[in-house]
Design an enzyme around this catalytic site. Structure first.
Site, PDB file in Angstrom:
ATOM      1  N   GLN A  21       0.896  -1.153   0.000  1.00 52.20           N
ATOM      2  CA  GLN A  21       0.000   0.000   0.000  1.00 52.20           C
ATOM      3  C   GLN A  21       0.926   1.191   0.000  1.00 52.20           C
ATOM      4  O   GLN A  21       1.968   1.164   0.645  1.00 52.20           O
ATOM      5  CB  GLN A  21      -0.850   0.051   1.272  1.00 52.20           C
ATOM      6  CG  GLN A  21      -1.846  -1.062   1.426  1.00 52.20           C
ATOM      7  CD  GLN A  21      -3.108  -0.823   0.642  1.00 52.20           C
ATOM      8  OE1 GLN A  21      -3.220   0.138  -0.099  1.00 52.20           O
ATOM      9  NE2 GLN A  21      -4.067  -1.710   0.778  1.00 52.20           N
ATOM     10  N   SER A  22       0.498   2.248  -0.686  1.00 48.61           N
ATOM     11  CA  SER A  22       1.424   3.358  -0.878  1.00 48.61           C
ATOM     12  C   SER A  22       1.875   4.056   0.389  1.00 48.61           C
ATOM     13  O   SER A  22       3.049   4.172   0.670  1.00 48.61           O
ATOM     14  CB  SER A  22       0.816   4.388  -1.803  1.00 48.61           C
ATOM     15  OG  SER A  22       1.129   4.037  -3.099  1.00 48.61           O
ATOM     16  N   THR A  23       0.915   4.550   1.149  1.00 48.92           N
ATOM     17  CA  THR A  23       1.285   5.420   2.263  1.00 48.92           C
ATOM     18  C   THR A  23       0.848   4.816   3.586  1.00 48.92           C
ATOM     19  O   THR A  23      -0.041   3.984   3.623  1.00 48.92           O
ATOM     20  CB  THR A  23       0.588   6.784   2.123  1.00 48.92           C
ATOM     21  OG1 THR A  23      -0.822   6.548   2.152  1.00 48.92           O
ATOM     22  CG2 THR A  23       0.956   7.449   0.831  1.00 48.92           C
ATOM     23  N   GLY A  62       3.626   1.171   2.690  1.00 50.06           N
ATOM     24  CA  GLY A  62       3.806   2.551   3.107  1.00 50.06           C
ATOM     25  C   GLY A  62       4.842   3.301   2.308  1.00 50.06           C
ATOM     26  O   GLY A  62       5.266   4.357   2.677  1.00 50.06           O
TER      27      GLY A  62
END
Ligand SMILES: [Zn+2]
Length: 635
Positions: A21-23, A62
């Site tokens: 997941q990106s962030t 993240g």
């Protein structure tokens, strides 16, 4: 089920589940999707892998960024696949695995080469099968296109919501979300009062550093929101720091404003560490969304705007950026404290104060201490260093002027840095290729041959880059042509003229000084009434000077000695007004460049004890202070 593609040779190798997941925000908000990603582990077991052979790669959780450079997990996945250790790669959607087509195709290619399957929740694909390969390719293209539209749609949606003040984002400490998403003051009295106290202290001192000092002296902590993954968003108390105070003072939310788009992310500068775009802060007038009176406030909007201006001024006064500024203080950025060895800052005074700026050692200052190490007015020191510079300019003219062409040198240095990075990357890639080659089963000749070819390729590239790097290294030590030498000699003989020319700005002078001088050590404490100056030339030579510490007002602006002498000579014969007229006629001007008047003449006569019509003054004119005493060249 496409289990027909799965063979025991696959199941003997590992199954990798790639989760990302990106962030950190997404990691928290999209639990469901994260859980689905972790469920793929069970799917691998369903497909016939033993639990011990299923590994999850989630170190990219993240991490954002559209290229794989900063996603170590993805790089590890690719290298493990390349080594032929992996039988199956599982991920939620193609887009999760590879955010851009390059990465995606590289993975498909490597999977094809090592006979690794690619699977998601619905199906398993074999990149060696032409149909599957086509499908995977299309999937990648679609996901990239989808990502683009999705991003645009999200972006537009966010802005639409933001313009109405409805877009939700984590609230700053001191606010809590009420019913229906409204912002309310934190019910915690201690939090509210501490924040109000910060604004109160800034009202009193107008300097953020002083706020930190007061808080520290009183042993008061600042409330802040935890940003660590565990306990994200919960309230913690921390010792005050300058950056925390400045952040609070800069945050428009405390003035009741709902602001969106304070940071501009459109620039092209990227962090070398994370690969993310470095945003820059827009000024208040440029904020695209700024809804005043959106929620209860800690201070008035007007005060907030005034605070921003103050913070900006302080920032410049402290010379925090080390940019060459207009004004005197020629040694800005190269002055070093002779007592503690810290770099000395420059304190500029308001123009109306008519005071020369000072060099100040701020050791301990930033941490809220009240005392500074030492401080001294800049003008006499500047004058002495400038004189030494011009004196020294002839013998070392060549070096000085070589630095004039330092632009070239700088350009080369940048090129060198870039190349160095490239060489390192190439070496790394070669090592990776070597490892992949070493790890492959020698019986698997096709793969081994291919990997060997790649390894050689990488090695050749690394060698090539190293050669180019060596060439640049040589260029850095370039030779001067006779014409260049002539130009330099000309420039150095003209140096005093250039230095004093009206068109030369103090910025130019600073640049000239920096070309010749590495640093200047200042010690205004060891010998009372004197400043010991040590100039460290770039050539390695050290020059020591002693400068008289000026008494109060000595270096402030004063009427020229000639004008004063003329006033004294006229004082016995004419009235104040007549003297003023006579001096103006003769072209004299006051210290501030204005014509003399009755008042100015009166002031000077009274100060020097001479009066009109009463004979010559008793005392002669005082000589101008010659504060410097140079010479003494130490090796
Ligand atoms: Zn110091």
């Amino acid at each position: 089920m496409s289990s027909a593609k799965i063979q025991s040779t696959h199941q003997e190798r590992m199954a990798y589940v790639y989760v990302r997941q990106s962030t950190p925000h997404q990691v928290l908000e999209h639990r469901e999707s994260t859980e689905r990603q972790y469920h793929l582990r069970e799917r691998a077991i369903e497909l016939g892998w033993t639990p011990g052979r299923v590994e999850i790669i989630d170190e990219d959780q993240g991490r954002s960024g559209s290229t794989s450079v900063h996603r170590t997990g993805f790089q590890r996945l690719v290298s493990e696949v390349g080594m032929g250790k992996v039988g199956l790669v599982l991920m939620l959607e193609a887009s999760r695995l590879a955010r851009n087509n390059c990465d995606w195709y590289r993975l498909i290619e490597i999977c094809g080469l090592s006979g690794t399957l690619i699977g998601d929740e619905a199906a398993v694909y074999s990149p060696r099968d032409p149909n599957d390969r086509l499908l995977l390719g299309v999937k990648g293209t679609i996901s990239e296109a989808e990502l683009f539209t999705l991003r645009t749609r999200l972006y537009e949606g966010r802005w639409n919501k933001a313009r109405k003040g409805l877009l939700q984002f984590p609230l700053p400490v001191g606010y809590v979300r009420g019913n229906a998403g409204s912002w309310e003051l934190d019910p915690n009295t201690q939090v509210r009062e501490r924040l109000s106290y910060v604004f109160e202290l800034f009202r009193r001192h107008a300097v953020a550093r002083m706020v930190v000092r007061d808080l520290r002296q009183q042993g008061l902590d600042l409330p802040t929101l935890d940003v660590r993954r565990e306990g994200y968003g919960s309230l913690i108390w921390k010792a005050p720091t300058l950056s925390a105070v400045v952040r609070i003072l800069h945050n428009p939310a405390y003035a009741g404003a709902y602001v969106f788009g304070r940071w501009d992310y459109s620039g092209s500068r990227r962090s070398s560490k994370s690969g993310k775009v470095l945003p820059h802060l827009l000024s208040v007038a440029q904020w695209p969304v700024n809804l005043l009176n959106h929620h209860p406030s800690y201070l008035e909007w007007g005060e907030f705007v005034k605070n921003q201006e103050r913070l900006r001024q302080n920032w410049n006064r402290e010379g925090g950026r080390g940019v060459e500024r207009e004004g005197n203080a020629l040694l800005q950025g190269i002055a070093v404290c002779g007592i503690c060895g810290q770099k000395m800052g420059v304190q500029h005074h308001a123009l109306t104060e008519r005071r020369s700026s000072s060099y100040i050692c701020q050791r301990g200052y930033q941490y809220g201490d009240t005392k500074v190490c030492q401080t001294m007015t800049s003008r006499p020191v500047d004058a002495a260093v400038a004189a030494a510079f011009l004196e020294a300019a002839s013998p070392m003219s060549l070096q000085v002027a070589t630095r004039v062409m330092g632009q070239i040198e700088e350009g080369l240095a940048e090129k060198r840095r870039q190349q160095q990075m490239q060489v390192e990357q190439a070496r790394y890639e070669a090592r990776l290729a070597e490892r992949q080659y070493d790890a492959v089963d020698p019986a698997n000749r096709l793969v081994a041959a291919e990997l060997e070819r790649r390894w050689n390729e990488k090695l050749e590239r690394a060698v090539e880059l190293e050669k180019a790097f060596a060439r640049t290294e040589q260029e850095v030590e370039w030779q001067l042509s006779p014409e260049e030498r002539a130009a330099i000699t000309h420039l150095s003989s003209d140096l005093p003229a250039i230095w004093n020319a009206e068109t030369t700005t103090s910025q130019d002078r600073k640049r000239l000084l920096r070309m010749a001088i590495e640093s200047v050590q200042l010690d205004g404490i060891s010998v009372p009434g004197q400043i010991e100056v040590q100039i460290q030339w770039r050539s390695g030579v050290v020059t020591g000077l002693n400068v008289k510490r000026p008494v109060q007002g000595e270096w402030s602006l004063k009427t020229s000695a000639e004008a004063v002498a003329r006033i004294h000579s006229l004082a016995g014969k004419s009235s104040y007004t007549e003297i003023a007229e006579q001096l103006n006629k003769e072209g004299f001007r006051t210290a501030f460049g204005r014509p003399f008047t009755h008042q100015t003449i009166c002031y000077i006569c009274r100060r020097d004890g001479v009066a009109p019509g009463r004979g010559q003054p008793g005392s002669a004119t005082k000589a101008l202070p010659d504060g410097s005493n140079h010479g003494k060249v130490k090796q």
